[in-house]
Design a protein around this motif. Structure first.
Motif, PDB file in Angstrom:
ATOM      1  N   PRO A  12       0.841  -1.194   0.000  1.00  0.00           N
ATOM      2  CA  PRO A  12       0.000   0.000   0.000  1.00  0.00           C
ATOM      3  C   PRO A  12       0.876   1.244   0.000  1.00  0.00           C
ATOM      4  CG  PRO A  12      -0.026  -1.068   2.140  1.00  0.00           C
ATOM      5  CD  PRO A  12       0.681  -1.984   1.209  1.00  0.00           C
ATOM      6  N   GLY A  13       0.406   2.301  -0.631  1.00  0.00           N
ATOM      7  CA  GLY A  13       1.151   3.560  -0.624  1.00  0.00           C
ATOM      8  C   GLY A  13       2.185   3.640  -1.716  1.00  0.00           C
ATOM      9  N   VAL A  14       2.480   2.529  -2.384  1.00  0.00           N
ATOM     10  CA  VAL A  14       3.481   2.567  -3.452  1.00  0.00           C
ATOM     11  C   VAL A  14       2.779   2.874  -4.767  1.00  0.00           C
ATOM     12  CG1 VAL A  14       5.177   1.252  -4.728  1.00  0.00           C
ATOM     13  CG2 VAL A  14       4.975   0.974  -2.274  1.00  0.00           C
ATOM     14  N   GLU A  15       3.286   3.882  -5.450  1.00  0.00           N
ATOM     15  CA  GLU A  15       2.644   4.307  -6.674  1.00  0.00           C
ATOM     16  C   GLU A  15       2.984   3.350  -7.805  1.00  0.00           C
ATOM     17  OE1 GLU A  15       4.891   6.021  -5.037  1.00  0.00           O
ATOM     18  OE2 GLU A  15       3.632   7.359  -3.848  1.00  0.00           O
ATOM     19  N   SER A  19       4.431   8.560 -13.411  1.00  0.00           N
ATOM     20  CA  SER A  19       4.380   9.544 -12.337  1.00  0.00           C
ATOM     21  C   SER A  19       3.402  10.675 -12.617  1.00  0.00           C
ATOM     22  CB  SER A  19       5.776  10.092 -12.068  1.00  0.00           C
ATOM     23  OG  SER A  19       6.528  10.082 -13.246  1.00  0.00           O
ATOM     24  N   ASN A  22       0.246   9.718 -11.302  1.00  0.00           N
ATOM     25  CA  ASN A  22       0.184   9.693  -9.851  1.00  0.00           C
ATOM     26  C   ASN A  22      -0.229  11.033  -9.269  1.00  0.00           C
ATOM     27  OD1 ASN A  22       0.810   7.049  -9.288  1.00  0.00           O
ATOM     28  ND2 ASN A  22       2.951   7.426  -9.778  1.00  0.00           N
ATOM     29  N   ILE A  23       0.383  12.109  -9.797  1.00  0.00           N
ATOM     30  CA  ILE A  23      -0.009  13.438  -9.321  1.00  0.00           C
ATOM     31  C   ILE A  23      -1.484  13.650  -9.612  1.00  0.00           C
ATOM     32  CG2 ILE A  23       0.339  15.912  -9.661  1.00  0.00           C
ATOM     33  CD1 ILE A  23       3.239  15.399 -10.055  1.00  0.00           C
ATOM     34  N   TYR A  26      -3.518  11.753  -7.006  1.00  0.00           N
ATOM     35  CA  TYR A  26      -3.606  12.467  -5.728  1.00  0.00           C
ATOM     36  C   TYR A  26      -4.553  13.658  -5.840  1.00  0.00           C
ATOM     37  CZ  TYR A  26       0.161  10.006  -3.317  1.00  0.00           C
ATOM     38  OH  TYR A  26       0.916   9.073  -2.689  1.00  0.00           O
ATOM     39  N   THR A  27      -4.451  14.394  -6.967  1.00  0.00           N
ATOM     40  CA  THR A  27      -5.288  15.578  -7.113  1.00  0.00           C
ATOM     41  C   THR A  27      -6.759  15.188  -7.216  1.00  0.00           C
ATOM     42  OG1 THR A  27      -3.437  16.551  -8.284  1.00  0.00           O
ATOM     43  CG2 THR A  27      -5.518  17.721  -8.402  1.00  0.00           C
ATOM     44  N   LEU A  30      -7.911  14.372  -3.832  1.00  0.00           N
ATOM     45  CA  LEU A  30      -8.109  15.568  -3.003  1.00  0.00           C
ATOM     46  C   LEU A  30      -9.440  16.237  -3.345  1.00  0.00           C
ATOM     47  CD1 LEU A  30      -6.820  17.606  -0.962  1.00  0.00           C
ATOM     48  CD2 LEU A  30      -6.077  18.893  -2.946  1.00  0.00           C
ATOM     49  N   HIS A  69      -9.974   7.752  -0.049  1.00  0.00           N
ATOM     50  CA  HIS A  69      -8.624   7.786   0.524  1.00  0.00           C
ATOM     51  C   HIS A  69      -7.862   6.505   0.219  1.00  0.00           C
ATOM     52  CE1 HIS A  69      -8.389  11.362   3.245  1.00  0.00           C
ATOM     53  NE2 HIS A  69      -9.622  11.425   2.835  1.00  0.00           N
ATOM     54  N   LEU A  70      -8.525   5.354   0.379  1.00  0.00           N
ATOM     55  CA  LEU A  70      -7.832   4.080   0.167  1.00  0.00           C
ATOM     56  C   LEU A  70      -7.376   3.944  -1.276  1.00  0.00           C
ATOM     57  CD1 LEU A  70     -10.040   1.595   2.237  1.00  0.00           C
ATOM     58  CD2 LEU A  70      -7.746   2.391   2.770  1.00  0.00           C
ATOM     59  N   PHE A  73      -5.188   7.805  -2.336  1.00  0.00           N
ATOM     60  CA  PHE A  73      -4.027   8.177  -1.531  1.00  0.00           C
ATOM     61  C   PHE A  73      -3.170   6.958  -1.187  1.00  0.00           C
ATOM     62  CE2 PHE A  73      -6.034  12.299   0.330  1.00  0.00           C
ATOM     63  CZ  PHE A  73      -5.885  12.899  -0.900  1.00  0.00           C
ATOM     64  N   LEU A  74      -3.818   5.849  -0.822  1.00  0.00           N
ATOM     65  CA  LEU A  74      -3.046   4.655  -0.457  1.00  0.00           C
ATOM     66  C   LEU A  74      -2.853   3.736  -1.649  1.00  0.00           C
ATOM     67  CD1 LEU A  74      -4.568   3.985   3.047  1.00  0.00           C
ATOM     68  CD2 LEU A  74      -2.231   4.585   2.561  1.00  0.00           C
ATOM     69  N   LEU A  76      -4.625   1.515  -3.068  1.00  0.00           N
ATOM     70  CA  LEU A  76      -5.054   0.125  -2.987  1.00  0.00           C
ATOM     71  C   LEU A  76      -5.871  -0.195  -4.227  1.00  0.00           C
ATOM     72  CD1 LEU A  76      -6.187  -0.573   0.657  1.00  0.00           C
ATOM     73  CD2 LEU A  76      -4.174  -1.403  -0.514  1.00  0.00           C
TER      74      LEU A  76
END
Lengths: 121, 189
Positions: A12-15, A19, A22-23, A26-27, A30, A69-70, A73-74, A76
């Motif tokens: 978990p948490g590994v992108e 890349s 990935n940004i 996250y955006t 958010l 979130h899961l 952000f994480l 999963l």
């Protein structure tokens, strides 16, 4: 990742590889989380939902936001490389559910049986 | 598929198990609060005490700090140390802002009466205070990690620690969603 094995397991948490995506992930997370938070506050403070339904609405919005979130952000996923992470999460959620629902159930019963204003006999 | 998985996978998986156990610990406090939230013993209720404007600002601080933490972890993976330090500073600032609002809120509540006034207040301070303690520990951990990055650079062992920190920070945000919903939004109904 320089190991063949990393293709099959992911933590978990590994992108993932790209890349720029990935940004974006996250955006997107958010923005969705902010929208869900605002929705929660609106539901709590206005009469948009039928009174007794407000609690249910808030719980649904909270679960939606935890899901956001899961996933965003994480990171999963549902792929085979996430099986171990999802299994651990599922077990954790089972315990959380048992502790919270079980406590509420037992104490509600206790309150119903103990709080007589005029004790019988 | 032969051979052991890379250290990074093992470390992150182990830390994921720790986070889940931490969430199980929080679930006991959530259960305590859910059970005791009505037992105000004639003292103040959540409806009288909670200020939703502050809670909204706290939520946004934590949410955006989770976002900057993610972007910081991404910069670290790509060995952009300058960008990482900027995002770490933003994460720290937002986390500290969250904590400052929470502490001033607690100070205001304590000035109105003892925190042991009712079972409701005890459960409230235990649950929200435990989350705040986690945030404070996270902030100290972040300072320690930034110092490691500054001294040792973004080597694999430091990157693994950063990965654990970002998992921890995201998990705190998930716990906060529960606090926000159960304690504050449902408490003012």
């Amino acid at each position: 990742m320089n190991n063949d094995r990393s293709h099959f397991d992911r933590s978990p948490g590994v992108e993932q590889n790209e890349s720029a995506a990935n940004i974006l992930s996250y955006t997107a997370g958010l923005v969705l989380a902010i929208l869900l938070t605002i929705a929660s506050f609106i539901v709590a403070q206005t009469n948009l939902l039928w009174g007794p339904g407000v609690a249910v609405g808030l719980i649904v919005l909270a679960f939606a936001q935890i899901g956001v979130h899961l996933v965003f952000f994480l990171h999963l996923g549902s792929g085979p490389d996430h099986t171990n992470n999802i299994l651990a999460l599922a077990f954790g959620l089972l315990i959380v559910f048992l502790v919270i629902a079980g406590s509420c159930w037992i104490i509600a019963n206790l309150n119903a049986n103990m709080m007589f204003t005029h004790p019988a006999g | 598929m032969g051979g052991p998985p890379p250290t990074r996978i093992v470390v992150a998986y182990g830390f994921w198990i720790f986070i889940l156990s931490d969430i199980v610990m929080f679930s006991a406090l959530f259960a305590t609060y859910a059970v005791l939230s009505g037992n105000t013993a004639g003292g103040p209720t959540g409806h009288e005490l909670f200020n939703l404007r502050n809670v909204f600002i706290e939520t946004m601080c934590l949410l955006v700090s989770s976002y900057t933490c993610g972007l910081g972890a991404l910069s670290a993976e790509r060995h952009q140390q300058g960008r990482f330090l900027i995002f770490a500073a933003l994460t720290f600032g937002l986390g500290a802002a969250f904590l400052a609002i929470e502490i001033s809120e607690f100070a205001g509540l304590v000035s109105q009466g003892p925190s042991s006034r009712s079972a409701f207040l005890s459960a409230y301070f235990t649950l929200v205070g435990m989350h705040g303690t986690h945030v404070a520990i996270g902030l100290i951990w972040l300072i320690y990690l930034v110092a490691q990055v500054a001294v040792k650079g973004l080597r694999p062992a430091v990157l693994r620690r950063l990965l654990c920190f970002s998992l921890f920070w995201h998990a705190l945000d998930i716990v906060w969603i529960g606090v926000m919903t159960l304690v504050y939004l449902m408490g003012v109904q």
